[in-house]
Design a protein around this motif. Structure first.
Motif, PDB file in Angstrom:
ATOM      1  N   LYS A 176       5.351  -1.070  -0.282  1.00 13.67           N
ATOM      2  CA  LYS A 176       4.220  -0.674   0.542  1.00 13.67           C
ATOM      3  C   LYS A 176       4.412  -1.195   1.950  1.00 13.67           C
ATOM      4  CE  LYS A 176       0.896  -0.860  -3.138  1.00 13.67           C
ATOM      5  NZ  LYS A 176       0.761  -2.023  -3.990  1.00 13.67           N
ATOM      6  N   ASP A 177       3.766  -0.548   2.860  1.00 16.70           N
ATOM      7  CA  ASP A 177       3.749  -1.025   4.219  1.00 16.70           C
ATOM      8  C   ASP A 177       2.433  -0.623   4.850  1.00 16.70           C
ATOM      9  OD1 ASP A 177       4.581  -2.241   6.500  1.00 16.70           O
ATOM     10  OD2 ASP A 177       5.800  -0.572   7.197  1.00 16.70           O
ATOM     11  N   TYR A 179       1.597  -4.685   3.294  1.00 16.32           N
ATOM     12  CA  TYR A 179       1.049  -5.384   2.129  1.00 16.32           C
ATOM     13  C   TYR A 179      -0.248  -6.069   2.567  1.00 16.32           C
ATOM     14  CZ  TYR A 179       5.141  -4.537  -0.655  1.00 16.32           C
ATOM     15  OH  TYR A 179       6.128  -3.909  -1.374  1.00 16.32           O
TER      16      TYR A 179
ATOM     17  N   LEU B  25       8.934  -9.571   4.019  1.00 18.35           N
ATOM     18  CA  LEU B  25       7.555  -9.531   4.521  1.00 18.35           C
ATOM     19  C   LEU B  25       7.513 -10.177   5.898  1.00 18.35           C
ATOM     20  CD1 LEU B  25       5.431 -10.631   1.430  1.00 18.35           C
ATOM     21  CD2 LEU B  25       5.737  -8.345   2.352  1.00 18.35           C
ATOM     22  N   SER B  48       8.479  -4.845   5.439  1.00 16.87           N
ATOM     23  CA  SER B  48       7.068  -4.462   5.422  1.00 16.87           C
ATOM     24  C   SER B  48       6.247  -5.509   6.145  1.00 16.87           C
ATOM     25  CB  SER B  48       6.546  -4.352   3.984  1.00 16.87           C
ATOM     26  OG  SER B  48       7.075  -3.227   3.360  1.00 16.87           O
ATOM     27  N   LYS B  49       5.263  -5.018   6.826  1.00 13.77           N
ATOM     28  CA  LYS B  49       4.317  -5.944   7.431  1.00 13.77           C
ATOM     29  C   LYS B  49       3.374  -6.453   6.354  1.00 13.77           C
ATOM     30  CE  LYS B  49       1.471  -5.327  10.712  1.00 13.77           C
ATOM     31  NZ  LYS B  49       0.703  -5.235  11.930  1.00 13.77           N
ATOM     32  N   TYR B  50       2.900  -7.654   6.522  1.00 12.35           N
ATOM     33  CA  TYR B  50       1.792  -8.068   5.664  1.00 12.35           C
ATOM     34  C   TYR B  50       0.597  -8.333   6.555  1.00 12.35           C
ATOM     35  CZ  TYR B  50       2.595 -12.940   7.053  1.00 12.35           C
ATOM     36  OH  TYR B  50       2.734 -14.098   7.762  1.00 12.35           O
TER      37      TYR B  50
END
Lengths: 242, 71
Positions: A176-177, A179, B25, B48-50
């Motif tokens: 996912k992007d 999170y 992340l 991915s960004k958190y």
């Protein structure tokens, strides 16, 4: 006496299983009846409202009045809010066949808060397939799981998602992007070291696994690899089962 | 990350396993930087960004609606 013992244990286990199965079946039957009754109540109200003339007489006070009378006769459980939920439930599921016996009334209350049909169907399938608890279902809706998954797809993909629920077939689909880690309860402005973030994740592992997605199982933190006397550590290692 | 994935592929994976994937992340994500950093790497690495707060549901719903309406 000794040889009797294992046989006796078996007897006890068999009786225990019977009791537990019966209890579970009874609970399930009660739940189905409850959901069905609430659906019928919703149907009665909607049909009443559709008879234009009568409706004008009661207007928007209908639910308040019903709530008062029903509570008087049948006790609590018929607050205005509850009756409103039953009405909304019927409007969302006008065909009884589309209601699943696998979900509880509490699940359905959460589901009808999703106004968009495609999204609601997705969450419903997901909850059924993964036996989601009401709490986990709520969390996934709050975190906009459906929307986040849908954004990387085209129209056909979104419809597929809605039809099948949360089913993963390709590794790229599980990533996912972004999170959403709101459950770590870290203030937004707070700058956090990697180590501290990792610790927070471990402290909230169950919720983190839910956020990662389907099929993730935790294996290790700081997984050590040694190559030619040099040591490396992988922060977190998971196994994913499709 | 590439080192980790290559290690897992050779040392840890057993037959029938899918290729390992790596997820990085990060608090910020620069698409261009990510593209340059990942270029030429055949392992499956995702950045991915958190975020520490719930996403803006209305905003996301609008975007999904746009997809459904074919925009």
């Amino acid at each position: 006496m000794k040889p009797v013992k294992p046989k006796y244990e078996k007897l006890l286990a068999a009786i225990g299983l019977t009791i537990e199965t019966a209890r579970q079946n009874a609970l399930r039957a009660i739940n189905t009846e409850l959901v069905k009754a609430n659906w019928e109540i919703g149907r009665h109200i909607v049909e009443f409202e559709q008879q234009g003339k009568e409706r004008a007489e009661y207007g928007s006070d209908l639910l308040t009045r019903l709530s008062k009378d029903l509570r008087q006769r049948y006790g609590n459980g018929f607050g205005r809010r509850n009756i409103l939920d039953m009405r909304r439930f019927y409007l969302a599921y006008q065909k009884w066949q589309t209601v699943s016996a696998k979900l509880s009334w509490s699940h359905y209350i959460v589901l009808i808060s999703v106004s968009d049909d495609t999204g609601r169907k997705f969450y419903e399938k997901y909850a059924i397939n993964d036996k989601l608890s009401v709490r986990d279902l709520e969390r996934q809706i709050d975190a906009s799981l459906f929307e986040r998954l849908a954004l990387s797809k085209d129209k056909k993909g979104v419809l597929q998602l809605s039809k099948k629920g949360y089913i993963v077939s390709d590794p790229a689909e599980i990533v996912k992007d972004p999170y959403v880690l709101d459950f770590l309860k870290i203030p937004q402005s707070h700058r956090m070291s990697e180590k501290a973030l990792e610790q927070k994740i471990i402290d909230n592992l169950q919720q983190f696994l839910l956020e990662l997605g389907k099929g993730f199982t935790f294996v290790a933190r700081q997984y050590r690899i040694s190559l030619r006397n040099k040591h490396y550590s992988i922060d977190l290692v998971f196994i994913i089962a499709f | 990350m590439n080192l980790y994935l290559n290690y897992f592929k050779t040392e840890e994976s057993v037959e029938g396993d899918n290729e390992p994937i790596g997820i990085i992340l990060s608090a910020e994500k620069d698409e261009v930087l990510v593209e340059y950093a990942m270029g030429g790497i055949s392992n499956k690495i995702f950045v991915s960004k958190y975020q520490l707060y719930l996403p803006d549901k209305k905003q996301l719903q609008k975007k999904v609606k746009a997809i459904m309406e074919g925009k």
